[in-house]
Design a protein around this motif. Structure first.
Motif, PDB file in Angstrom:
ATOM      1  N   ALA A  74      34.149   9.965  13.750  1.00 25.02           N
ATOM      2  CA  ALA A  74      33.561  10.801  14.800  1.00 25.02           C
ATOM      3  C   ALA A  74      32.569  11.788  14.208  1.00 25.02           C
ATOM      4  N   LEU A  77      29.455   9.628  13.428  1.00 27.75           N
ATOM      5  CA  LEU A  77      28.745   9.072  14.580  1.00 27.75           C
ATOM      6  C   LEU A  77      28.301  10.109  15.604  1.00 27.75           C
ATOM      7  N   SER A  78      28.746  11.337  15.472  1.00 24.50           N
ATOM      8  CA  SER A  78      28.463  12.332  16.509  1.00 24.50           C
ATOM      9  C   SER A  78      26.968  12.562  16.703  1.00 24.50           C
ATOM     10  N   ARG A  80      24.676  10.305  16.228  1.00 21.98           N
ATOM     11  CA  ARG A  80      24.068   9.035  16.642  1.00 21.98           C
ATOM     12  C   ARG A  80      24.834   8.370  17.770  1.00 21.98           C
ATOM     13  N   ARG A  81      25.485   9.170  18.606  1.00 20.68           N
ATOM     14  CA  ARG A  81      26.315   8.559  19.656  1.00 20.68           C
ATOM     15  C   ARG A  81      25.504   7.780  20.677  1.00 20.68           C
ATOM     16  N   TRP A  84      24.932   4.240  19.054  1.00 19.34           N
ATOM     17  CA  TRP A  84      26.137   3.427  18.903  1.00 19.34           C
ATOM     18  C   TRP A  84      27.083   3.687  20.081  1.00 19.34           C
ATOM     19  N   PRO A  85      26.669   3.398  21.311  1.00 19.30           N
ATOM     20  CA  PRO A  85      27.500   3.781  22.466  1.00 19.30           C
ATOM     21  C   PRO A  85      28.854   3.081  22.511  1.00 19.30           C
ATOM     22  N   TRP A  88      31.056   4.708  19.850  1.00 17.16           N
ATOM     23  CA  TRP A  88      31.375   6.080  20.257  1.00 17.16           C
ATOM     24  C   TRP A  88      32.416   6.087  21.379  1.00 17.16           C
ATOM     25  N   ARG A  89      32.263   5.192  22.349  1.00 14.69           N
ATOM     26  CA  ARG A  89      33.214   5.115  23.462  1.00 14.69           C
ATOM     27  C   ARG A  89      34.602   4.729  22.957  1.00 14.69           C
ATOM     28  N   CYS A 143      31.709  13.344  27.442  1.00 16.25           N
ATOM     29  CA  CYS A 143      30.880  13.099  26.268  1.00 16.25           C
ATOM     30  C   CYS A 143      31.069  11.683  25.717  1.00 16.25           C
ATOM     31  N   PHE A 144      32.203  11.088  25.985  1.00 18.28           N
ATOM     32  CA  PHE A 144      32.482   9.738  25.484  1.00 18.28           C
ATOM     33  C   PHE A 144      32.092   8.643  26.483  1.00 18.28           C
TER      34      PHE A 144
END
Length: 149
Positions: A74, A77-78, A80-81, A84-85, A88-89, A143-144
């Motif tokens: 996290a 990836l935070s 670049r969320r 990388w959806p 991230w999800r 946010c997710f």
């Protein structure tokens, strides 16, 4: 789908919802063994003494790194969320599972013979609060959820 409205200050310059400040604290709590590992590596001479102080059994240290992996991901990836959806999800349920594992780990150590002390009790309380916050914070959940561009 129900519209979730947040304060305009909760959005960044690109229109994406900002991660709550407490989220970073929860990530640090989950990645506590990783933080200790980095600090021990940075303090060369005292590194092994520091690791032995917090993890007298080296097996517990290596096991402690596992629940911190989603938090480390996290952190990485935070920024670049949006790129990388899917990853991230998928992190939110992993963070919840890791928090559950951390919450169960300390009492398990106590049942296997580790002494109950103030630091362990504080970690259990902090883990309970972090799990409750992860499960109930609407802004964090939003946010997710990938946003449509």
């Amino acid at each position: 789908m129900k519209s979730i409205d947040f304060h305009p200050a909760d959005y960044d310059g690109h229109g994406r919802l900002r991660l709550p400040l407490l989220f970073w604290g929860v990530l640090l709590l989950q990645a506590r063994t990783w933080v200790l590992f980095v600090i021990a590596g940075a303090s060369r001479e005292q590194g092994s003494a520091l690791l032995n102080l917090f993890y007298p059994d080296s097996e517990n240290f290596w096991l402690g790194l596992l629940p911190g992996l989603p938090a480390v991901l996290a952190f990485l990836l935070s920024g670049r969320r949006a790129g990388w959806p899917g990853a991230w999800r998928a992190l939110w349920p992993l963070l919840v599972l890791a928090q559950l594992a951390l919450l169960c780990w300390q009492p398990t150590l106590w049942l296997t013979g580790d002494p109950v002390n103030g630091a362990g009790l504080a970690l259990v309380v902090a883990d309970c609060v972090a799990l409750f916050w992860l499960l109930t914070n609407r802004r964090l959940r939003a946010c997710f959820i990938p946003q449509k561009e």
